[in-house]
Design a protein around this motif. Structure first.
Motif, short mmCIF file in Angstrom:
data_model
loop_
_atom_site.label_atom_id
_atom_site.label_comp_id
_atom_site.label_asym_id
_atom_site.label_seq_id
_atom_site.Cartn_x
_atom_site.Cartn_y
_atom_site.Cartn_z
N GLY A 83 0.60 -1.21 0.05
CA GLY A 83 -0.05 0.23 0.03
C GLY A 83 0.74 1.23 0.02
N LYS A 143 4.70 3.17 6.36
CA LYS A 143 3.87 3.58 7.64
C LYS A 143 4.59 3.04 8.93
CE LYS A 143 -0.52 3.86 9.46
NZ LYS A 143 -2.08 3.35 9.66
N SER A 144 4.73 2.00 8.85
CA SER A 144 5.62 1.15 10.08
C SER A 144 6.95 2.00 10.17
CB SER A 144 5.74 -0.23 10.00
OG SER A 144 6.48 -0.56 8.89
N THR A 147 9.86 -1.58 7.28
CA THR A 147 9.47 -2.38 6.46
C THR A 147 10.92 -2.86 5.85
OG1 THR A 147 7.31 -2.04 5.96
CG2 THR A 147 8.32 -3.39 4.41
N ARG A 206 -3.10 -0.10 2.33
CA ARG A 206 -3.85 -0.14 1.05
C ARG A 206 -5.03 0.62 0.73
NH1 ARG A 206 -4.57 -4.37 4.40
NH2 ARG A 206 -6.72 -4.95 5.12
N GLU A 289 -5.60 -8.29 0.27
CA GLU A 289 -5.27 -8.16 1.79
C GLU A 289 -6.73 -7.87 2.55
OE1 GLU A 289 -0.84 -6.75 1.97
OE2 GLU A 289 -2.12 -5.09 2.88
O1 PA5 Z 1 -1.79 -2.33 2.96
C1 PA5 Z 1 -0.80 -2.70 3.85
O2 PA5 Z 1 -1.04 -2.24 5.05
C2 PA5 Z 1 0.60 -3.24 3.42
O3 PA5 Z 1 0.46 -3.73 2.14
C3 PA5 Z 1 1.68 -1.99 3.56
O4 PA5 Z 1 1.08 -0.97 2.98
C4 PA5 Z 1 2.91 -2.69 3.07
O5 PA5 Z 1 3.12 -3.76 3.87
C5 PA5 Z 1 4.16 -1.77 3.58
O6 PA5 Z 1 3.98 -1.27 5.01
P1 PA5 Z 1 4.78 -0.21 5.55
O7 PA5 Z 1 3.92 1.21 5.06
O8 PA5 Z 1 4.68 -0.02 7.07
O9 PA5 Z 1 6.28 0.03 4.97
#
Ligand code: PA5
Length: 449
Positions: A83, A143-144, A147, A206, A289
């Protein structure tokens, strides 16, 4: 202004109107659950009214940052996965010239590349080689903030950018989009003084394309994010309608669930416009997902027609009857190109002379639809007046809202993704990441059995 339209006639031969009508109370209840925030995953509903709540000030901030990157970069690399990149890529590729990658790389109209969405040594090597003589910038999206795929690419890109462009310029052309407080990406951004944008806590990856996650890269690519939001905002209104027959998101959600109940376990999203390839990838993540849980869920797949009629067409026409199709059809192409007359007519194509190429494409679409319906494949069609920012905004919101409703009809939590953790745990154990000692021992024992 016209809206995107969902046609369901070619699905109705497979499910009855009465059966569809029986979904009305369930769909209404699911919409109410979303609105009131009383369902599973209700801490991730920030996307629901995102289009109507985005302020002009926020858009101006994004546009100003996009301009800094545009003015100072020939290439901008968007680092992110899932996402955190698919929405941006979907919109940018849908709106870009198909041969944009061949064009001269220049500041003012930077080329957008993507990284951090795989762990391929060759890809990362080739990318860093390519960037060696380029004025490049980076948008680091996570976001986290932790990753692995994204962090790994960013580590390489940050070092290269600082070496090539100097610390001061690197600080100007690296932008972070991450959590407000936590995660390595936030810590790095604050320490280095990067411009940063926040991914709201209540918007999952997402569902984040209309946050800075999608909007900044799209603006850097030179596209109109205000029009994208306008389209999404108008669809937010359309998809609030409680009458299922007048609400395309509700109707789509109901039909796909009824098809699923009748054994149609696979949805194929179809385009006849290769620029939509990554839009389909975005859609697959959104639905896969969101719905693939508790050993339930339609398997989302996609094809690019007519290309894939010459590869997957046989399976779709005559393989196991567990599929249905949803076609995203663009009504008017951007350009006009007609088939020339050829006096010799050696290729036998003079019967097409004078016709627009799109007319042939549309007949391929209609012919395919009729053949597949005859072959037992239910068909829905989403008609999109034009491939532009406004209608992509409509499509995005339509699919998001339908996904929320559909997930609740299926009785799962559409807003979490617990299954994504399983591979990470094993990978970290295999790589001896600190904190994974017990898991490392267990996995080693399993492998040496
Ligand atoms: O939809 C989601 O939550 C995942 O696909 C995340 O976007 C993806 O794992 C990437 O995570 P992050 O944004 O924490 O790096």
């Amino acid at each position: 202004m016209e809206n995107i339209q969902l046609s369901i006639e070619k699905a109705l031969g497979f499910i009855s109107k009465e059966k569809l009508a029986s979904y009305e109370p369930k769909v209404r209840a699911c919409m109410e659950t979303l609105e009131k925030g009383t369902g599973l995953g209700n801490d991730f509903l920030g996307w629901l009214h995102l289009p109507s709540s985005i302020t002009q000030e926020h858009l101006n901030d994004l546009k100003a940052t996009a301009n800094v990157l545009r003015e100072n970069c020939e290439v901008v690399v968007v680092a992110g996965i899932g996402g955190s990149y698919l929405g941006a890529r979907a919109v940018i590729e849908a709106l870009s010239n198909s041969l944009a990658w061949l064009s001269e790389k220049k500041a003012g109209q930077p080329v957008i590349l993507f990284a951090g969405n795989n762990i391929s040594e060759d890809y990362l090597y080739e990318l860093t080689e390519y960037l060696k003589d380029k004025k490049f910038g980076v948008i680091n999206i996570s976001k986290s903030g932790t990753t692995t795929e994204t962090a790994l690419a960013f580590r390489l890109l940050k070092e290269q950018c600082e070496k090539q462009r100097g610390k001061e310029m690197a600080r100007k052309v690296i932008v972070a989009i991450t959590d407000a407080k936590k995660g390595a990406a936030r810590i790095t951004a604050d320490k280095e003084g990067y411009k940063s944008f926040i991914i709201p806590d209540n918007v999952g990856g997402r569902f984040s394309v209309l946050t800075p996650v999608g909007l900044l890269p799209i603006a850097v690519a030179g596209f109109d994010i205000e029009q994208l939001i306008n389209g999404a905002r108008d669809m937010e209104t359309v998809c609030a309608n409680e009458n299922i027959m007048e609400n395309p998101a509700a109707l789509y959600a109901a039909i796909r669930n009824e098809l699923y109940q009748t054994g149609k376990k696979i949805e194929i999203l179809v385009n006849f416009q290769p620029k939509l390839h990554y839009f389909m990838e975005w859609w697959k993540q959104l639905y896969g997902e969101s719905e693939g849980k508790d050993h339930k869920g339609i398997y989302p797949s996609s094809v690019d027609f007519s290309t894939d009629l010459h590869s997957m067409g046989q399976w779709i026409q005559e393989g196991e009857r567990s599929i249905y199709e949803t076609v995203v059809s663009i009504e008017s192409p951007e350009y006009e190109l007609r088939v020339p007359t050829d006096e010799e007519n050696l290729d036998g194509l003079n019967f097409l002379a004078g016709k627009r190429v799109d007319e042939i494409n549309k007949m391929a679409e209609l012919g395919t639809q009729l053949a597949h319906v005859d072959g037992g494949v239910p068909n829905m069609r989403i008609s999109v007046p034009k491939l532009d920012e406004y209608y992509l905004g409509q499509l995005i919101y339509f699919f998001e809202k339908a996904c929320g409703i559909s997930g609740y009809i299926l009785d799962i939590n559409p807003f979490n993704q617990p299954g994504v953790e399983a591979y990470k745990k094993n990978m970290f154990a295999l790589l001896n990441k600190p904190g994974y000692e017990e898991a490392s021992k267990a996995i080693q024992a399993r492998l040496t059995k």
